[in-house]
Write an enzyme that holds these catalytic residues in place. Structure first.
Site, PDB file in Angstrom:
ATOM      1  N   GLU A  25     -11.572  -3.183  -3.143  1.00  0.00           N
ATOM      2  CA  GLU A  25     -10.554  -2.249  -3.613  1.00  0.00           C
ATOM      3  C   GLU A  25     -10.329  -2.432  -5.115  1.00  0.00           C
ATOM      4  OE1 GLU A  25      -7.060  -2.965  -0.916  1.00  0.00           O
ATOM      5  OE2 GLU A  25      -8.504  -4.237   0.097  1.00  0.00           O
ATOM      6  N   HIS A  38       0.805  -1.227   0.000  1.00  0.00           N
ATOM      7  CA  HIS A  38       0.000   0.000   0.000  1.00  0.00           C
ATOM      8  C   HIS A  38       0.840   1.281   0.000  1.00  0.00           C
ATOM      9  CE1 HIS A  38      -3.457  -2.437   0.177  1.00  0.00           C
ATOM     10  NE2 HIS A  38      -3.627  -2.543   1.472  1.00  0.00           N
ATOM     11  N   HIS A  66      -9.611   2.229   0.331  1.00  0.00           N
ATOM     12  CA  HIS A  66      -9.558   1.156   1.318  1.00  0.00           C
ATOM     13  C   HIS A  66     -10.615   1.279   2.415  1.00  0.00           C
ATOM     14  CE1 HIS A  66      -7.697  -2.116   3.543  1.00  0.00           C
ATOM     15  NE2 HIS A  66      -6.775  -2.240   2.614  1.00  0.00           N
TER      16      HIS A  66
HETATM   17  C1  GLA Z   1      -5.267  -5.158   2.013  1.00  0.00           C
HETATM   18  C2  GLA Z   1      -4.479  -6.396   1.940  1.00  0.00           C
HETATM   19  C3  GLA Z   1      -4.580  -7.141   3.210  1.00  0.00           C
HETATM   20  C4  GLA Z   1      -4.229  -6.285   4.394  1.00  0.00           C
HETATM   21  C5  GLA Z   1      -5.083  -5.057   4.376  1.00  0.00           C
HETATM   22  C6  GLA Z   1      -4.689  -4.089   5.455  1.00  0.00           C
HETATM   23  O1  GLA Z   1      -6.547  -5.275   1.678  1.00  0.00           O
HETATM   24  O2  GLA Z   1      -4.846  -7.196   0.849  1.00  0.00           O
HETATM   25  O3  GLA Z   1      -3.752  -8.262   3.175  1.00  0.00           O
HETATM   26  O4  GLA Z   1      -2.881  -5.944   4.320  1.00  0.00           O
HETATM   27  O5  GLA Z   1      -4.993  -4.405   3.167  1.00  0.00           O
HETATM   28  O6  GLA Z   1      -4.721  -4.653   6.713  1.00  0.00           O
END
Ligand code: GLA
Length: 385
Positions: free
Chosen positions: A350, A137, A211
């Site tokens: 997402e 991210h 997110h």
């Molecule tokens: C995303 C990832 C997950 C996790 C979340 C945050 O969606 O795919 O594995 O890292 O973010 O906790």
């Protein structure tokens, strides 16, 4: 994975359309009806602001220019009762201290890049690591942890908030000065629409997403296992034990990943013997949307909460969708109104390019070059049933 087809994908999904100037003015139109209030100060002592967008149906979205975070989203159920359907905090402090990306604008690269490195035009780029050996991210200080320049706007589609950020060449290891604009619009038909654009001065990779953790029964009101999900995807991208995509594209047919017809999240999420569910600790995967690589805005997912009747539709121009069902939530976070967020109390949808695309030559390209404009539109649209 021998049941999987390693599909050869045509390279070069078009990321570039038209042209767009990227400018941000500090002051918006003063006549407009968008409330703005102070939202605390960042670690560097800079003031953050929270903006309230409201449409004629009473739907309300609160967004802060810290991380582009959607702090609350209040929508009606089938009886007209309103509830806030996203997880998060009442204060900026909460987001600064501990957040699993609640409501955040994620960038430069949503999801994981293996071993925090990739090669572009023959040059190796080393990224900040923040998830074991991987980059997740956008790195240690991703777009979710910076202050964006904000400008409220009244548009024909509804009230909007324009956020701009210029990411320096080399920030978190990514090449190129990247100028990003994100416009949030609360539409007259109860959608939260996000229009992302970006330009660069050097070749780079880019994969912006959003997110928000949704709970259509209202944030903090139990787990999301009864929510029924439809995903317009016949395939998904499996992962290894470290949640890095293997590079394969596998059909969902006959697996717990088949959401072509509606299934409650809880129906198969704990199914024993499924390696992919084991690796993800549940659903935490990228689905390959049937729309293909065309940039047209298409329906990717529909989620229904049977008791309230609230329905969420997710629309996107992107080729993939990460469906994550809050497997890492463990009751250690107390969110808005003192609600404890336990295991699977929220789910994320997402829209994105496939995880680790910079290292997966057969996945559609995420390269952005000078002179081209990245565009990405997504809509979280609410209805009742
Ligand atoms: C995303 C990832 C997950 C996790 C979340 C945050 O969606 O795919 O594995 O890292 O973010 O906790």
């Amino acid at each position: 994975m021998n049941r999987c087809l390693a599909l050869l994908l045509a390279l070069g999904a078009t990321l570039t359309t038209g042209c767009c100037t990227h400018c941000c003015t500090k002051n918006g139109d003063k006549n407009m009806n968008i409330k703005q209030e102070p939202f605390g100060t960042t670690k560097n002592g800079k003031p953050a602001t929270i903006y309230t967008l409201r449409n004629a149906n009473g739907v309300e979205a609160k967004i802060t220019n810290y991380g582009g975070i959607v702090v609350s989203l209040t929508v009606p159920d089938r009886d007209g009762n309103f509830a806030d359907v996203v997880l998060g905090y009442n204060t900026l402090d909460g987001y600064i201290k501990k957040t699993p990306y609640f409501g955040a604008l994620v960038g430069r690269y949503g999801n994981r890049i293996a071993n925090a490195k990739f090669t572009l035009d023959g040059q190796v780029f080393n990224l900040a690591t923040n998830n074991g050996p991987n980059a997740l991210h956008g790195g240690i200080v991703g777009f979710d942890k910076v202050l964006w320049t904000a400008r409220p706007l009244q548009t024909a589609n509804g009230p909007s908030l324009e956020l701009c950020y210029v990411s320096k060449d080399g920030e978190e290891g990514y090449p190129g000065t990247l100028t990003v604009k994100a416009v949030y619009t609360l539409t007259t038909d109860n959608g939260l629409r996000l229009d992302y654009t970006a330009t660069t001065d050097k070749a780079t990779v880019l994969n912006l997403t959003q997110h928000s953790y949704f709970n259509l029964a209202g944030q903090g009101n139990g787990d999301i296992l009864n929510h029924e999900v439809v995903l317009n995807a016949n395939a998904f991208t499996p992962v290894d034990g470290t949640l890095i995509t293997t590079g394969e594209i596998c059909p969902v047919k006959g697996t717990p990943f088949d959401f072509i017809k509606p299934h409650a999240i809880g129906e198969r999420v704990n199914q024993q013997g499924d390696e992919q569910l084991k690796f993800g600790g549940g659903y935490d995967h990228n689905w390959v949307l049937n729309k293909g690589f065309e940039k047209q805005l298409s329906l990717a997912a529909t989620v229904t909460e049977p008791k309230s009747g609230r329905v969420l539709e997710v629309w996107t121009t992107e080729p993939g969708l990460q469906f994550y069902c809050g497997n890492f939530l463990d009751g250690t976070i107390t969110g808005k109104s003192g609600k404890v967020y336990k295991h699977r109390y929220g789910f994320c949808m997402e829209p994105q390019h496939y995880p680790d695309s910079p290292n997966k030559p057969l996945f559609p390209s995420v390269v952005l070059r000078p002179g081209d404009t990245y565009t990405h539109t997504m809509i979280y649209k609410f209805a009742v049933k």
